[in-house]
Design a protein around this motif. Sequence first.
Motif, PDB file in Angstrom:
ATOM      1  N   MET A   1       0.814  -1.208   0.000  1.00 32.63           N
ATOM      2  CA  MET A   1       0.000   0.000   0.000  1.00 32.63           C
ATOM      3  C   MET A   1       0.852   1.263   0.000  1.00 32.63           C
ATOM      4  SD  MET A   1      -3.038  -1.154   2.638  1.00 32.63           S
ATOM      5  CE  MET A   1      -3.964   0.346   2.483  1.00 32.63           C
ATOM      6  N   ARG A   2       1.970   1.203   0.697  1.00 34.67           N
ATOM      7  CA  ARG A   2       2.868   2.363   0.689  1.00 34.67           C
ATOM      8  C   ARG A   2       3.439   2.605  -0.709  1.00 34.67           C
ATOM      9  NH1 ARG A   2       3.817   4.170   5.773  1.00 34.67           N
ATOM     10  NH2 ARG A   2       3.417   2.721   7.486  1.00 34.67           N
ATOM     11  N   GLU A   3       3.810   1.526  -1.401  1.00 31.89           N
ATOM     12  CA  GLU A   3       4.342   1.680  -2.757  1.00 31.89           C
ATOM     13  C   GLU A   3       3.280   2.230  -3.703  1.00 31.89           C
ATOM     14  OE1 GLU A   3       5.829  -2.100  -3.873  1.00 31.89           O
ATOM     15  OE2 GLU A   3       7.419  -2.138  -2.365  1.00 31.89           O
ATOM     16  N   LEU A   4       2.063   1.723  -3.593  1.00 32.14           N
ATOM     17  CA  LEU A   4       0.983   2.210  -4.446  1.00 32.14           C
ATOM     18  C   LEU A   4       0.656   3.668  -4.140  1.00 32.14           C
ATOM     19  CD1 LEU A   4      -1.535  -0.778  -4.545  1.00 32.14           C
ATOM     20  CD2 LEU A   4      -0.287   0.191  -6.466  1.00 32.14           C
ATOM     21  N   ASP A   5       0.673   4.038  -2.875  1.00 32.73           N
ATOM     22  CA  ASP A   5       0.355   5.410  -2.489  1.00 32.73           C
ATOM     23  C   ASP A   5       1.317   6.391  -3.142  1.00 32.73           C
ATOM     24  OD1 ASP A   5      -1.118   7.360  -0.956  1.00 32.73           O
ATOM     25  OD2 ASP A   5       0.644   7.509   0.318  1.00 32.73           O
ATOM     26  N   THR A   6       2.582   6.003  -3.197  1.00 30.52           N
ATOM     27  CA  THR A   6       3.589   6.879  -3.805  1.00 30.52           C
ATOM     28  C   THR A   6       3.489   6.881  -5.319  1.00 30.52           C
ATOM     29  OG1 THR A   6       5.077   6.443  -1.941  1.00 30.52           O
ATOM     30  CG2 THR A   6       6.045   7.360  -3.950  1.00 30.52           C
ATOM     31  N   SER A   7       3.385   5.706  -5.917  1.00 29.00           N
ATOM     32  CA  SER A   7       3.404   5.608  -7.376  1.00 29.00           C
ATOM     33  C   SER A   7       2.139   6.204  -8.002  1.00 29.00           C
ATOM     34  CB  SER A   7       3.567   4.147  -7.803  1.00 29.00           C
ATOM     35  OG  SER A   7       2.500   3.360  -7.313  1.00 29.00           O
ATOM     36  N   LEU A   8       0.979   5.993  -7.368  1.00 31.58           N
ATOM     37  CA  LEU A   8      -0.256   6.537  -7.939  1.00 31.58           C
ATOM     38  C   LEU A   8      -0.267   8.055  -7.906  1.00 31.58           C
ATOM     39  CD1 LEU A   8      -2.944   4.059  -6.529  1.00 31.58           C
ATOM     40  CD2 LEU A   8      -2.135   4.248  -8.882  1.00 31.58           C
ATOM     41  N   ARG A   9       0.234   8.637  -6.810  1.00 31.71           N
ATOM     42  CA  ARG A   9       0.264  10.101  -6.734  1.00 31.71           C
ATOM     43  C   ARG A   9       1.187  10.696  -7.781  1.00 31.71           C
ATOM     44  NH1 ARG A   9      -2.268  11.780  -2.117  1.00 31.71           N
ATOM     45  NH2 ARG A   9      -2.450  10.219  -0.471  1.00 31.71           N
ATOM     46  N   ASP A  10       2.306  10.018  -8.065  1.00 35.77           N
ATOM     47  CA  ASP A  10       3.258  10.540  -9.039  1.00 35.77           C
ATOM     48  C   ASP A  10       2.799  10.311 -10.475  1.00 35.77           C
ATOM     49  OD1 ASP A  10       4.825  11.300  -6.925  1.00 35.77           O
ATOM     50  OD2 ASP A  10       6.119   9.532  -6.999  1.00 35.77           O
ATOM     51  N   SER A  11       2.149   9.190 -10.723  1.00 36.62           N
ATOM     52  CA  SER A  11       1.800   8.824 -12.097  1.00 36.62           C
ATOM     53  C   SER A  11       0.447   9.357 -12.532  1.00 36.62           C
ATOM     54  CB  SER A  11       1.809   7.291 -12.242  1.00 36.62           C
ATOM     55  OG  SER A  11       3.069   6.758 -11.884  1.00 36.62           O
ATOM     56  N   PHE A  12      -0.504   9.481 -11.606  1.00 37.36           N
ATOM     57  CA  PHE A  12      -1.864   9.888 -11.957  1.00 37.36           C
ATOM     58  C   PHE A  12      -2.301  10.986 -11.000  1.00 37.36           C
ATOM     59  CE2 PHE A  12      -1.284   5.347 -12.697  1.00 37.36           C
ATOM     60  CZ  PHE A  12      -1.478   5.284 -14.068  1.00 37.36           C
ATOM     61  N   ARG A  13      -1.910  12.212 -11.311  1.00 33.93           N
ATOM     62  CA  ARG A  13      -2.134  13.315 -10.382  1.00 33.93           C
ATOM     63  C   ARG A  13      -3.598  13.740 -10.312  1.00 33.93           C
ATOM     64  NH1 ARG A  13       2.468  15.472  -8.531  1.00 33.93           N
ATOM     65  NH2 ARG A  13       4.412  14.926  -9.580  1.00 33.93           N
ATOM     66  N   GLN A  14      -4.391  13.455 -11.347  1.00 36.64           N
ATOM     67  CA  GLN A  14      -5.786  13.889 -11.347  1.00 36.64           C
ATOM     68  C   GLN A  14      -6.757  12.747 -11.063  1.00 36.64           C
ATOM     69  OE1 GLN A  14      -6.363  15.844 -15.105  1.00 36.64           O
ATOM     70  NE2 GLN A  14      -5.390  17.733 -14.422  1.00 36.64           N
ATOM     71  N   VAL A  15      -6.232  11.630 -10.649  1.00 35.24           N
ATOM     72  CA  VAL A  15      -7.072  10.466 -10.360  1.00 35.24           C
ATOM     73  C   VAL A  15      -7.385  10.423  -8.872  1.00 35.24           C
ATOM     74  CG1 VAL A  15      -7.170   7.952 -10.335  1.00 35.24           C
ATOM     75  CG2 VAL A  15      -6.235   9.134 -12.317  1.00 35.24           C
ATOM     76  N   SER A  16      -8.646  10.144  -8.543  1.00 31.03           N
ATOM     77  CA  SER A  16      -9.042   9.985  -7.151  1.00 31.03           C
ATOM     78  C   SER A  16      -8.980   8.507  -6.798  1.00 31.03           C
ATOM     79  CB  SER A  16     -10.466  10.513  -6.939  1.00 31.03           C
ATOM     80  OG  SER A  16     -10.902  10.273  -5.625  1.00 31.03           O
ATOM     81  N   PHE A  17      -8.167   8.161  -5.819  1.00 30.75           N
ATOM     82  CA  PHE A  17      -8.052   6.771  -5.389  1.00 30.75           C
ATOM     83  C   PHE A  17      -8.118   6.713  -3.864  1.00 30.75           C
ATOM     84  CE2 PHE A  17      -3.786   8.467  -5.741  1.00 30.75           C
ATOM     85  CZ  PHE A  17      -3.175   8.063  -4.559  1.00 30.75           C
ATOM     86  N   GLN A  18      -8.472   5.554  -3.355  1.00 30.31           N
ATOM     87  CA  GLN A  18      -8.708   5.411  -1.912  1.00 30.31           C
ATOM     88  C   GLN A  18      -8.233   4.034  -1.455  1.00 30.31           C
ATOM     89  OE1 GLN A  18     -12.841   5.449  -0.808  1.00 30.31           O
ATOM     90  NE2 GLN A  18     -12.440   5.992   1.314  1.00 30.31           N
ATOM     91  N   PHE A  19      -7.480   4.014  -0.357  1.00 32.02           N
ATOM     92  CA  PHE A  19      -7.051   2.757   0.266  1.00 32.02           C
ATOM     93  C   PHE A  19      -7.947   2.477   1.465  1.00 32.02           C
ATOM     94  CE2 PHE A  19      -2.955   4.186  -1.617  1.00 32.02           C
ATOM     95  CZ  PHE A  19      -2.758   3.114  -2.463  1.00 32.02           C
ATOM     96  N   ARG A  20      -8.307   1.207   1.638  1.00 34.66           N
ATOM     97  CA  ARG A  20      -9.141   0.838   2.775  1.00 34.66           C
ATOM     98  C   ARG A  20      -8.642  -0.483   3.342  1.00 34.66           C
ATOM     99  NH1 ARG A  20     -15.390   1.685   1.201  1.00 34.66           N
ATOM    100  NH2 ARG A  20     -15.517   2.583   3.273  1.00 34.66           N
ATOM    101  N   LEU A  21      -8.564  -0.529   4.659  1.00 39.08           N
ATOM    102  CA  LEU A  21      -8.261  -1.776   5.341  1.00 39.08           C
ATOM    103  C   LEU A  21      -9.536  -2.594   5.479  1.00 39.08           C
ATOM    104  CD1 LEU A  21      -5.936  -0.425   8.178  1.00 39.08           C
ATOM    105  CD2 LEU A  21      -5.234  -1.619   6.113  1.00 39.08           C
TER     106      LEU A  21
END
Length: 385
Positions: A1-21
């Motif tokens: 999740m940490r890797e995705l949090d970083t990569s998604l913010r850098d690669s898709f700046r206008q995309v809304s994404f959400q992590f949930r446990l």
Amino acid sequence: MRELDTSLRDSFRQVSFQFRLMEIGPSPASKIEARIIGSDPQVLRDLATQVEDIFNADSGARNIRHDWRERTKDLLPQFNESQARRLGISKQDLADTLQMAFGGSAIGLFRDGTEMLPIVVRLPEEERVDFSTVQNLKLWSPALQTYVPIQQVVDDISLDWVEPLIQRQDRKRTLTVLADHDILGDETAASLFGRLRPQVEAIDLPVGYSIEWGGEYESSNDAQEALFSSLPMGYLFMFIITVFLFNSIRQPIVIWLTVPLAVIGVAIGLLATNSAFSFTALLGVLSLSGMVLKNGIVLMDQINIETHSGKDPYQAVVDSAISRVRPVSMAALTTILGMMPLVFDAFFGSMAVTIMFGLGFATVLTLVIVPVLYALFYRIKPSEA
């Protein structure tokens, strides 16, 4: 999740994404929800912008958005009522023609085995994507018994922003601003909500507009309201039973005074394990109160037995506490060991920690605090001998 949090913010700046446990139980759309209620969509959006600015200013807030999403552009024909009446054309006729031309109108069903497929009539694609096609559309005039150009009933076609989605609650327009805490950090949603709530409620609202809170705050309040509505009566019955059991008021009071002190052990346990005081932890506290009462009743009954046997009151209290060390400690130990498998459970972990640490500390309360309070209430002192 940490890797995705970083990569998604850098690669898709206008995309809304959400992590949930993974959660067991009620799971709202977001942990923090501010519902803005009012009548004017533009005012609701302006207030939502202020709330979003407050959320964005806090570094702990994530996934900030609202449920009305973005506005869209619509082409709005200006219908000429008087001219249309002379031609015998209604607004519905105009709407049906535009729907057929650009969206498609269902004129029947085609049966393919067990499936029913709609038959849709519409213009070819090259004409549908070009809005200048509207200039060539014609409407049937019952008055003239012929087709007339659409320009005869439409004065102008304007392009305007419209609300594609309007949410309502209790039949009132409600725009909800949503946010989450950083689930990869150490902060809980409750602590983030505690910081944001005063700032949002400080917004100057126009007359007729209000803000309500949903999300985890609402779910927790609903659960606690259902629980605490019957809780006082339950505790009252428990107290009455202890009064009947000892035929006294002072002895039940001595036992009940130890129940709130068990919260000390609960707090130590939650802090030591970095666990949140969740709803299951609250259930653990309620269960813990019954265990503490049981231990107090056992010790109090032993004190009465020792006193009635003719012993000196002070010696009776001391001997009772010593004689109850093993049974009270063993009962607490077996319960603590039984709770250990639940410590790592996602749902019952906080409840297990609450009971384990609270009961361990409550054992000390039973063996030390109860005798002390009993001696104070009955003014028992050591004999001169």
